[in-house]
Every structure is written in C-alpha cells, then in structure tokens.
Design an enzyme around this catalytic site. Structure first.
Site, PDB file in Angstrom:
ATOM      1  N   THR A 128       1.194  -1.328  -0.377  1.00 54.54           N
ATOM      2  CA  THR A 128      -0.046  -0.113  -0.088  1.00 54.54           C
ATOM      3  C   THR A 128       0.899   1.283  -0.137  1.00 54.54           C
ATOM      4  O   THR A 128       1.627   0.788   0.860  1.00 54.54           O
ATOM      5  CB  THR A 128      -1.275  -0.059   1.294  1.00 54.54           C
ATOM      6  OG1 THR A 128      -2.279  -1.137   1.311  1.00 54.54           O
ATOM      7  CG2 THR A 128      -2.642   0.829   0.769  1.00 54.54           C
ATOM      8  N   PRO A 130       0.542   5.873  -0.280  1.00 53.50           N
ATOM      9  CA  PRO A 130      -0.420   7.287   0.431  1.00 53.50           C
ATOM     10  C   PRO A 130      -1.285   6.871  -1.092  1.00 53.50           C
ATOM     11  O   PRO A 130      -2.848   7.405  -0.688  1.00 53.50           O
ATOM     12  CB  PRO A 130       0.842   8.420   0.138  1.00 53.50           C
ATOM     13  CG  PRO A 130       1.744   7.600   0.682  1.00 53.50           C
ATOM     14  CD  PRO A 130       2.258   5.913  -0.376  1.00 53.50           C
ATOM     15  N   PRO A 244      -5.014 -16.033  -1.245  1.00 53.62           N
ATOM     16  CA  PRO A 244      -5.998 -17.489  -0.877  1.00 53.62           C
ATOM     17  C   PRO A 244      -5.295 -16.826   0.293  1.00 53.62           C
ATOM     18  O   PRO A 244      -6.142 -16.957   1.317  1.00 53.62           O
ATOM     19  CB  PRO A 244      -6.044 -18.084  -1.587  1.00 53.62           C
ATOM     20  CG  PRO A 244      -5.712 -17.602  -3.261  1.00 53.62           C
ATOM     21  CD  PRO A 244      -4.890 -16.634  -2.979  1.00 53.62           C
ATOM     22  N   GLU A 246      -3.600 -15.648   1.831  1.00 58.38           N
ATOM     23  CA  GLU A 246      -3.957 -14.475   3.658  1.00 58.38           C
ATOM     24  C   GLU A 246      -4.616 -14.451   3.328  1.00 58.38           C
ATOM     25  O   GLU A 246      -5.417 -14.178   4.823  1.00 58.38           O
ATOM     26  CB  GLU A 246      -2.857 -13.815   2.799  1.00 58.38           C
ATOM     27  CG  GLU A 246      -2.857 -11.488   3.410  1.00 58.38           C
ATOM     28  CD  GLU A 246      -2.564 -10.851   2.621  1.00 58.38           C
ATOM     29  OE1 GLU A 246      -1.652 -11.486   1.378  1.00 58.38           O
ATOM     30  OE2 GLU A 246      -2.053 -10.186   2.820  1.00 58.38           O
ATOM     31  N   LEU A 341     -24.748  -6.596  25.126  1.00 57.88           N
ATOM     32  CA  LEU A 341     -24.706  -7.331  26.280  1.00 57.88           C
ATOM     33  C   LEU A 341     -23.951  -7.183  27.324  1.00 57.88           C
ATOM     34  O   LEU A 341     -24.096  -7.263  28.561  1.00 57.88           O
ATOM     35  CB  LEU A 341     -24.233  -8.505  26.236  1.00 57.88           C
ATOM     36  CG  LEU A 341     -25.238  -8.698  24.901  1.00 57.88           C
ATOM     37  CD1 LEU A 341     -25.263 -10.418  24.280  1.00 57.88           C
ATOM     38  CD2 LEU A 341     -26.608  -9.199  25.846  1.00 57.88           C
ATOM     39  N   HIS A 342     -22.247  -6.208  27.479  1.00 60.71           N
ATOM     40  CA  HIS A 342     -21.982  -6.239  28.407  1.00 60.71           C
ATOM     41  C   HIS A 342     -22.191  -4.281  29.078  1.00 60.71           C
ATOM     42  O   HIS A 342     -21.333  -4.130  30.270  1.00 60.71           O
ATOM     43  CB  HIS A 342     -20.196  -6.038  28.232  1.00 60.71           C
ATOM     44  CG  HIS A 342     -19.052  -7.124  28.401  1.00 60.71           C
ATOM     45  ND1 HIS A 342     -20.187  -8.416  27.299  1.00 60.71           N
ATOM     46  CD2 HIS A 342     -18.558  -7.421  28.574  1.00 60.71           C
ATOM     47  CE1 HIS A 342     -19.693  -9.127  27.376  1.00 60.71           C
ATOM     48  NE2 HIS A 342     -18.562  -8.583  28.320  1.00 60.71           N
ATOM     49  N   GLY A 344     -22.579  -1.093  29.716  1.00 64.09           N
ATOM     50  CA  GLY A 344     -20.960   0.297  30.055  1.00 64.09           C
ATOM     51  C   GLY A 344     -19.443   0.001  30.300  1.00 64.09           C
ATOM     52  O   GLY A 344     -19.025   0.089  29.724  1.00 64.09           O
ATOM     53  N   GLY A 368      -7.316  -7.092   1.314  1.00 66.36           N
ATOM     54  CA  GLY A 368      -7.999  -7.229   0.547  1.00 66.36           C
ATOM     55  C   GLY A 368      -9.229  -6.160   0.937  1.00 66.36           C
ATOM     56  O   GLY A 368      -9.736  -7.100   1.659  1.00 66.36           O
ATOM     57  N   ASN A 370     -13.590  -5.491   1.729  1.00 66.52           N
ATOM     58  CA  ASN A 370     -14.625  -6.322   2.043  1.00 66.52           C
ATOM     59  C   ASN A 370     -15.199  -6.307  -0.094  1.00 66.52           C
ATOM     60  O   ASN A 370     -15.648  -7.265  -0.414  1.00 66.52           O
ATOM     61  CB  ASN A 370     -15.806  -6.724   2.500  1.00 66.52           C
ATOM     62  CG  ASN A 370     -14.830  -7.531   4.134  1.00 66.52           C
ATOM     63  OD1 ASN A 370     -13.909  -8.358   3.372  1.00 66.52           O
ATOM     64  ND2 ASN A 370     -15.847  -7.378   5.453  1.00 66.52           N
TER      65      ASN A 370
HETATM   66  C1  LIG Z   1      -4.149  -1.472   9.934  1.00 64.50           C
HETATM   67  C2  LIG Z   1      -3.656  -1.800   9.272  1.00 64.50           C
HETATM   68  C3  LIG Z   1      -2.745  -2.687   8.304  1.00 64.50           C
HETATM   69  C4  LIG Z   1      -2.436  -2.725   7.497  1.00 64.50           C
HETATM   70  N1  LIG Z   1      -1.164  -3.519   7.015  1.00 64.50           N
HETATM   71  C5  LIG Z   1      -0.725  -3.649   5.578  1.00 64.50           C
HETATM   72  C6  LIG Z   1       0.381  -4.168   4.875  1.00 64.50           C
HETATM   73  O1  LIG Z   1       0.821  -4.625   6.194  1.00 64.50           O
HETATM   74  N2  LIG Z   1       0.866  -3.854   4.005  1.00 64.50           N
HETATM   75  C7  LIG Z   1       0.117  -3.354   3.343  1.00 64.50           C
HETATM   76  O2  LIG Z   1       1.002  -3.238   1.880  1.00 64.50           O
HETATM   77  N3  LIG Z   1      -1.368  -3.098   3.220  1.00 64.50           N
HETATM   78  C8  LIG Z   1      -1.796  -2.767   4.596  1.00 64.50           C
HETATM   79  N4  LIG Z   1      -2.749  -1.868   4.598  1.00 64.50           N
HETATM   80  C9  LIG Z   1      -3.803  -2.013   4.020  1.00 64.50           C
HETATM   81  C10 LIG Z   1      -5.110  -2.063   3.527  1.00 64.50           C
HETATM   82  O3  LIG Z   1      -4.759  -3.490   2.686  1.00 64.50           O
HETATM   83  C11 LIG Z   1      -5.412  -1.386   2.295  1.00 64.50           C
HETATM   84  O4  LIG Z   1      -5.491  -0.283   3.011  1.00 64.50           O
HETATM   85  C12 LIG Z   1      -6.397  -2.083   1.796  1.00 64.50           C
HETATM   86  O5  LIG Z   1      -6.377  -2.905   0.794  1.00 64.50           O
HETATM   87  C13 LIG Z   1      -7.491  -0.655   1.423  1.00 64.50           C
HETATM   88  O6  LIG Z   1      -7.221  -0.077   0.530  1.00 64.50           O
HETATM   89  P1  LIG Z   1      -6.613   1.757   0.510  1.00 64.50           P
HETATM   90  O7  LIG Z   1      -6.240   2.158   2.038  1.00 64.50           O
HETATM   91  O8  LIG Z   1      -5.940   2.409   0.142  1.00 64.50           O
HETATM   92  O9  LIG Z   1      -8.501   2.289   0.260  1.00 64.50           O
HETATM   93  P2  LIG Z   1      -8.914   2.179  -1.230  1.00 64.50           P
HETATM   94  O10 LIG Z   1      -8.365   1.755  -1.832  1.00 64.50           O
HETATM   95  O11 LIG Z   1      -8.690   3.947  -1.263  1.00 64.50           O
HETATM   96  O12 LIG Z   1     -10.512   2.279  -1.258  1.00 64.50           O
HETATM   97  C14 LIG Z   1     -10.910   2.943  -0.343  1.00 64.50           C
HETATM   98  C15 LIG Z   1     -12.368   2.180  -0.504  1.00 64.50           C
HETATM   99  O13 LIG Z   1     -13.346   2.406  -1.655  1.00 64.50           O
HETATM  100  C16 LIG Z   1     -13.583   0.908  -1.977  1.00 64.50           C
HETATM  101  N5  LIG Z   1     -13.289   0.244  -3.573  1.00 64.50           N
HETATM  102  C17 LIG Z   1     -11.883   0.784  -4.026  1.00 64.50           C
HETATM  103  N6  LIG Z   1     -11.684  -0.121  -5.260  1.00 64.50           N
HETATM  104  C18 LIG Z   1     -13.414  -0.238  -5.501  1.00 64.50           C
HETATM  105  C19 LIG Z   1     -13.838  -0.937  -6.132  1.00 64.50           C
HETATM  106  N7  LIG Z   1     -13.350  -1.809  -7.613  1.00 64.50           N
HETATM  107  N8  LIG Z   1     -15.153  -1.440  -6.104  1.00 64.50           N
HETATM  108  C20 LIG Z   1     -15.999  -1.455  -5.199  1.00 64.50           C
HETATM  109  N9  LIG Z   1     -15.208  -0.825  -3.926  1.00 64.50           N
HETATM  110  C21 LIG Z   1     -14.564  -0.545  -4.371  1.00 64.50           C
HETATM  111  C22 LIG Z   1     -13.006   0.316  -1.041  1.00 64.50           C
HETATM  112  O14 LIG Z   1     -13.402  -0.912  -0.558  1.00 64.50           O
HETATM  113  C23 LIG Z   1     -12.680   0.938   0.313  1.00 64.50           C
HETATM  114  O15 LIG Z   1     -14.056   0.811   0.712  1.00 64.50           O
HETATM  115  C24 LIG Z   1      -3.198  -2.396   6.461  1.00 64.50           C
HETATM  116  C25 LIG Z   1      -4.168  -1.056   6.911  1.00 64.50           C
HETATM  117  C26 LIG Z   1      -4.364  -1.384   8.080  1.00 64.50           C
HETATM  118  C27 LIG Z   1      -5.660  -0.362   8.480  1.00 64.50           C
END
Ligand SMILES: Cc1cc2nc3c(=O)[nH]c(=O)nc-3n(C[C@H](O)[C@H](O)[C@H](O)COP(=O)(O)OP(=O)(O)OC[C@H]3O[C@@H](n4cnc5c(N)ncnc54)[C@H](O)[C@@H]3O)c2cc1C
Length: 381
Positions: A128, A130, A244, A246, A341-342, A344, A368, A370
């Site tokens: 990932t 920014p 799969p 992961e 159910l807990h 406060g 990935g 949901n």
């Molecule tokens: C605590 C934490 C740990 C993480 N650890 C890692 C790690 O170790 N390594 C790593 O590389 N990443 C890591 N991530 C990143 C994570 O995998 C991404 O946040 C995730 O894949 C979503 O990408 P994004 O945040 O850029 O959201 P975006 O891609 O910007 O998505 C924003 C929203 O749009 C939706 N969306 C995007 N495309 C579509 C589509 N085609 N159809 C419908 N909806 C869509 C998404 O589902 C989401 O709801 C971590 C994230 C968190 C929060």
C-alpha cells in the site's frame, strides 16, 4: 451437545496448542497493555516466540521451519485471539515466508527463511502507498536497475511490522510504464541501509499494540540478487497466486475472535444481574447469544473446510475471498452485539470485549477490502 472439533486437528496439534497457550499466557499476556501504550511489541518477544516454534512452523525443516502443516500456523492465530493479543504480526511473517518459499531461489530461501523462523529477522510486506491501496497495479514505488543493484524510490503506508522489520518485501515497479507486468517483489534488507527511513508507529482506533507505520525509500540501493525469483515483472502474478492463503488467515482470525468474544460474553451475562435476574435469563439475551453461537459455528465449519483445502493445496481465490469477507463481517457484528450485552463495562478498555470490538473493524479493510472480495467472487457468477 457434542463439542465441535476441527477435523484437521490431531494429537500433535493439541500438544502444540497446549505449549503455545502456556507460552502466550506467560510471555505475552503480562505485556499486552504496555504494547498497546507504546504501539508495538519489542523484537525480543519475536525471538522468544521463535524458540517455541511459533514462527513459520509450516516452512520445511531444511529452511529452518518445523516442516508441519498449516494447522500449526492456524493454532498460533487462534491462541493469539483467545488471549486478546493483537500486537504480534506473525501472520505477515508467515505470508512473506511463503512468497520466498514458493518463488524464491534456493539461495534466497537459505539466506532469509531460517532467521525468520527464529525471529532474528522480522519481515513486512509493503504494497500500500499513500496514493493507492486496492488498485495495486497503480503502485508508483520504483526499483530501477543500475548495474548489479536496484535503486528503490517511493513510499509505503499502513505497513504492519513497519517499525520492527529488518526485511521488507517491497512491491515496486521495475518497469514504471507497465501496470501488472511492471510489478516485481524486491526484498529490502534495512539494517544500515542508506536512504531508508520510517515514521513513528501510526495511531489507530484498534489493534493499537500492532506496529504499523510509513516507510520511505530515497535512492536505496539493493543487490539485484534480492529480486524474488530473479525475474522482473512477475510480482503481480506471484501476489495473486498467494493471496488465498492471506485471506484465509484473516477469516480464521475472525472466527477465533468470534469464539473468544462469545465465550467471555456468555460468562459475563451469567454473572451480571439486573431486575433480580442474571442478564442471560432475559430471553432477548439468550436469543441474541443463540444467533451468535450459530453464526460462529457456521463460520468455523467453513473456515475449517478452507484450512483442509489449503493443506491439500486446493484452496481457490474465490472460496478464500468468501471466507475473508463473510467471517470478518460476522466478527464485527458479533463484537458489537457482545459489547452491547456488557452494557457500559463493554465500553471500558479494561474489558477485553472492548478490544475485540475495536480490533474487529480493520479485518473488513485490509488484505483486500471486503468490497474487493465481493468483486473477485462476482467474476465467477
Ligand atoms: C491496520 C492496517 C494494517 C495494514 N497492513 C498493511 C501491510 O502490512 N501491508 C500493506 O501493503 N498494506 C497494509 N494495509 C493497507 C490495506 O491493505 C489497505 O488499506 C486496503 O487494501 C485498502 O486500500 P486503501 O486504504 O488505499 O483504500 P482504497 O483503495 O482507497 O479504498 C477506499 C474504499 O473504496 C473501496 N473500493 C476501492 N476499489 C473498489 C472497487 N473496485 N469496487 C468497490 N469498492 C472499491 C474500498 O473497498 C474502500 O472501501 C493495512 C491497513 C491497515 C488499516
């Protein structure tokens, strides 16, 4: 009613579970609060976990693992949930190890895997950025060849194990003009690496003890021998083929968290009284718990089916995506209902149910989202 037993569990698995449970209770649980406060666990606990075989158990013995099946890996995730520990990023270690195992050269496997199994090496996977998460093909971090080295430039965010990691599998473009075909996996060894830096651990609403940060690569020079499999442009396909596993891990963690949260909630509602009754004596409580118990069992049976398929080498992407989205969704719903159910007390961080609730949220986002899982499943309709 007969207690449910996972069909893949053997006596050896049970012995291993017992050892892991004792270790976690003695070494991890007393440190849980400190890890949450400092937003990470110390590397020494990785080495302790390595000593008892909790890291990469399903890596073959010739590369430092125990050469056992995925069930042993599964037990570690389950025990972590049972004791409400979210600081240990062992799932990432296991995922990186499997990229190396499946696609690495013999030299790469012997170089990195044994120390990953002992915990001397802590790994991360940096996909990932920014500017992009779900759309992995749009990554902009580059690794451009210069003689016998790659020069890595770019930044990554939300990286689990980011602070502790000294071996990072970086998803980058060796051909920035291409999308999927330009992607490669480059292993970056960070000890003493010029041009490499990290942010402090990021503040999160849940999984607060897990080490998550940003990584910056500014002209980092990495030997070309660190390219996974030594062939450029294969990274996207390597990632897709291993996802799969992961995704099943996320589904499995969800089920284990559901089982643990449900168990503590049943206990709580038996002990807490209102209107001269235990909370569990209200029919509304019992019906809610009955629903949650049913969903937990359904999730468990499906995840166990997926574990058996994975052990047989037959888990497909569609089925793993189903396990990931459905179990994480059910985990979130269950954690919220059990918190309710807990009363406060459920909102107080002193109570484990509060952690099961806040930790559950991210399971629907990472590995990935949901929505992406449903997109993948829908392609087979
Ligand atoms: C605590 C934490 C740990 C993480 N650890 C890692 C790690 O170790 N390594 C790593 O590389 N990443 C890591 N991530 C990143 C994570 O995998 C991404 O946040 C995730 O894949 C979503 O990408 P994004 O945040 O850029 O959201 P975006 O891609 O910007 O998505 C924003 C929203 O749009 C939706 N969306 C995007 N495309 C579509 C589509 N085609 N159809 C419908 N909806 C869509 C998404 O589902 C989401 O709801 C971590 C994230 C968190 C929060």
């Amino acid at each position: 009613m007969q207690a449910y037993q996972s069909p893949w569990m053997t006596e050896d698995h049970a012995i291993f579970r017992d050892a892991v449970r004792k270790f976690v209770d003695a070494e991890f649980v007393p440190n849980r609060e400190r890890w949450i406060e400092q937003k990470r666990m110390e590397p020494e606990f990785w080495r302790k976990a390595g000593e008892v075989g909790m890291l990469c158990p399903d890596v073959p013995t010739e590369y430092g693992g125990a050469g056992v099946d995925f069930g042993f890996d599964a037990i570690v995730y389950e025990e972590m949930q049972r004791s409400c520990i979210s600081s240990f990023g062992n799932a990432i270690q296991s995922i990186v190890a499997h990229y190396l195992l499946v696609y690495g050269t013999e030299e790469q496997k012997h170089r990195w895997l044994p120390k990953m199994a002992t915990g001397e090496t802590i790994s991360a996977i940096a996909m990932t950025e920014p500017g992009t998460g779900s759309d992995l093909q749009a990554v902009t971090t580059t690794a451009l060849r210069d003689g016998d080295e790659y020069v890595v430039n770019g930044s990554k965010t939300f990286i689990t194990n980011g602070t502790n990691a000294n071996l990072i599998c970086v998803i980058c473009k060796t051909d920035p003009t291409a999308r999927a075909k330009g992607i490669s996996l480059v292993m970056v060894e960070t000890d003493g690496l010029e041009g490499f830096s990290r942010s402090p651990p990021l503040g999160k609403i849940g999984m607060q003890g897990q080490d998550t940060c940003e990584l910056f690569f500014d002209g980092c020079r990495v030997p070309v021998s660190n390219l996974v499999g030594l062939e450029e442009g294969k990274g996207f396909y390597q990632l897709m083929a291993q996802l799969p596993r992961e995704r099943l891990i996320v589904g499995l963690v969800s089920v284990a968290a559901m089982e643990a949260a449900l168990a503590i909630t049943i206990e709580y509602t038996k002990g807490r009284r209102a209107f001269n009754k235990a909370i569990i004596e209200f029919q509304a409580t019992r019906f809610k718990l009955a629903e949650k118990k049913t969903e937990t069992r359904i999730a468990r049976v499906f995840v166990d089916y997926c574990i058996e398929r994975l052990i047989a080498g037959e888990l497909d992407a569609e089925t793993a995506s189903m396990a990931k989205w459905w179990c994480s969704q059910k985990q979130f719903e269950l954690a919220s209902d059990c918190l309710q159910l807990h009363g406060g007390y459920g909102y107080m961080t002193e109570y484990p149910i509060a952690h099961y609730f806040i930790d559950s949220r991210v399971q629907m986002i990472y590995a990935g989202s949901n929505e992406i899982m449903k997109e993948l499943i829908s392609r087979s309709l």
